[in-house]
Motif scaffolding. Sequence first.
Motif, short mmCIF file in Angstrom:
data_model
loop_
_atom_site.label_atom_id
_atom_site.label_comp_id
_atom_site.label_asym_id
_atom_site.label_seq_id
_atom_site.Cartn_x
_atom_site.Cartn_y
_atom_site.Cartn_z
N LEU A 8 7.07 4.58 -13.60
CA LEU A 8 8.16 3.69 -13.96
C LEU A 8 9.24 3.67 -12.88
O LEU A 8 9.69 4.72 -12.43
CB LEU A 8 8.76 4.09 -15.30
N ILE A 9 9.65 2.46 -12.50
CA ILE A 9 10.63 2.33 -11.42
C ILE A 9 11.84 1.49 -11.83
O ILE A 9 12.79 1.37 -11.05
CB ILE A 9 9.99 1.73 -10.16
N GLY A 10 11.82 0.89 -13.00
CA GLY A 10 12.94 0.06 -13.43
C GLY A 10 12.67 -0.54 -14.79
O GLY A 10 11.71 -0.16 -15.48
N ARG A 11 13.54 -1.48 -15.19
CA ARG A 11 13.39 -2.11 -16.49
C ARG A 11 13.91 -3.55 -16.43
O ARG A 11 14.89 -3.82 -15.75
CB ARG A 11 14.14 -1.32 -17.56
N ARG A 14 5.83 7.47 -25.30
CA ARG A 14 6.69 6.33 -25.57
C ARG A 14 7.30 5.80 -24.28
O ARG A 14 8.05 6.50 -23.61
CB ARG A 14 7.80 6.71 -26.55
N VAL A 15 6.93 4.58 -23.95
CA VAL A 15 7.52 3.88 -22.81
C VAL A 15 8.36 2.75 -23.37
O VAL A 15 7.91 1.97 -24.22
CB VAL A 15 6.44 3.32 -21.87
N ALA A 16 9.59 2.63 -22.91
CA ALA A 16 10.50 1.61 -23.43
C ALA A 16 10.03 0.21 -23.08
O ALA A 16 9.45 -0.03 -22.01
CB ALA A 16 11.90 1.84 -22.86
N ALA A 17 10.28 -0.73 -23.98
CA ALA A 17 9.96 -2.13 -23.72
C ALA A 17 10.72 -2.61 -22.49
O ALA A 17 11.88 -2.26 -22.29
CB ALA A 17 10.33 -2.98 -24.93
N GLY A 18 10.05 -3.38 -21.65
CA GLY A 18 10.67 -3.89 -20.43
C GLY A 18 10.47 -3.00 -19.23
O GLY A 18 10.81 -3.41 -18.10
N SER A 19 9.93 -1.80 -19.43
CA SER A 19 9.75 -0.88 -18.30
C SER A 19 8.80 -1.47 -17.27
O SER A 19 7.73 -1.98 -17.60
CB SER A 19 9.19 0.46 -18.80
N VAL A 20 9.20 -1.39 -16.01
CA VAL A 20 8.41 -1.91 -14.90
C VAL A 20 7.77 -0.73 -14.19
O VAL A 20 8.44 0.26 -13.87
CB VAL A 20 9.28 -2.71 -13.92
N GLY A 21 6.46 -0.81 -13.97
CA GLY A 21 5.77 0.33 -13.38
C GLY A 21 4.72 -0.07 -12.37
O GLY A 21 4.40 -1.25 -12.16
N ILE A 22 4.17 0.96 -11.73
CA ILE A 22 3.12 0.81 -10.72
C ILE A 22 1.99 1.77 -11.06
O ILE A 22 2.23 2.93 -11.42
CB ILE A 22 3.67 1.11 -9.31
N ALA A 23 0.76 1.29 -10.92
CA ALA A 23 -0.44 2.12 -11.04
C ALA A 23 -1.41 1.68 -9.96
O ALA A 23 -1.86 0.52 -9.97
CB ALA A 23 -1.07 1.99 -12.42
N GLU A 24 -1.72 2.57 -9.04
CA GLU A 24 -2.52 2.20 -7.86
C GLU A 24 -1.81 1.03 -7.18
O GLU A 24 -0.64 1.13 -6.89
CB GLU A 24 -3.97 1.88 -8.26
N GLU A 59 0.82 -1.22 0.00
CA GLU A 59 0.00 0.00 0.00
C GLU A 59 0.85 1.26 0.00
O GLU A 59 0.46 2.29 -0.56
CB GLU A 59 -0.95 0.00 1.21
N ALA A 60 2.01 1.21 0.62
CA ALA A 60 2.88 2.39 0.67
C ALA A 60 3.39 2.77 -0.70
O ALA A 60 3.75 3.93 -0.94
CB ALA A 60 4.06 2.13 1.61
N LEU A 61 3.42 1.83 -1.64
CA LEU A 61 3.94 2.09 -2.98
C LEU A 61 2.83 2.46 -3.97
O LEU A 61 3.14 2.85 -5.11
CB LEU A 61 4.68 0.86 -3.51
N ALA A 62 1.59 2.34 -3.57
CA ALA A 62 0.48 2.63 -4.48
C ALA A 62 0.53 4.09 -4.92
O ALA A 62 0.74 4.99 -4.11
CB ALA A 62 -0.85 2.33 -3.80
#
Length: 234
Positions: free
Chosen positions: A185-188, A159-169, A146-149
């Motif tokens: 986006l927080i990483g790839r 344009r978001v790069a392929a492999g991008s790791v993200g959070i939504a809610e 919940e702290a990361l939501a």
Amino acid sequence: MKPRVEVVAVDGLMVRLFDEIAEDNMPWMLAASERLRAVFGEHLIDLVPSYTTLMVHYDLLALDPAQARALVGQALEHLSPDARSVGQCHQVPVWYDPRVGPELALLSGRSGLTVEQVIRRHSEHEYQVFALGFAPGFAFMGLVDEALAAPRLGTPRKRVAAGSVGIAERQTAAYPLVSPGGWNLIGRTPAKLFDRERDGYSLMQPGDTVRFVAVDHAEFIRLGGDDTPQEAQA
């Protein structure tokens, strides 16, 4: 659980098993999927799982709506999760770095955690794959701490790069292809999430679980990762 059946098309029914998203839903969703595939057999055109629902697309030339509803009822009768019906567990390497994860600092500021704590909390949980959608191989996973939501960006990136790791809610995901997107986006990851030569195309399927494994830049590159920086603003 009180299943409901809703008409969504002349040849489609929506089977709603739950009203709220929860990781505990998935064993029931998998069990219902197996039973529906079994009872519809060759008359099933497609079965689309989501967080709380299963959309049944059936052959209208073989079944009328009343017969389709009866088969749904038959599939759900005495439904119970099967402990043997478990998906694959994927270990997905991720390079967490502001150059490819420009919202790392944003999530750190929102949560009151350090960037290192954000990374640790995101990577220490085993996520459930709830559904595929948006783009081929795009797996909606949850639930994040919940702290990361965090809400989606006000203006999506073009344009978001392929492999991008993200959070939504409280969801997390990795973009399988270059595409627009509004997730934080927080990483790839260097993992190939969508492959036309792979059976089922997508690396992940509903019912699978995913654990993100933090790797350093050298390992990311060794695994074939692209470290081209992602722009910080949409």
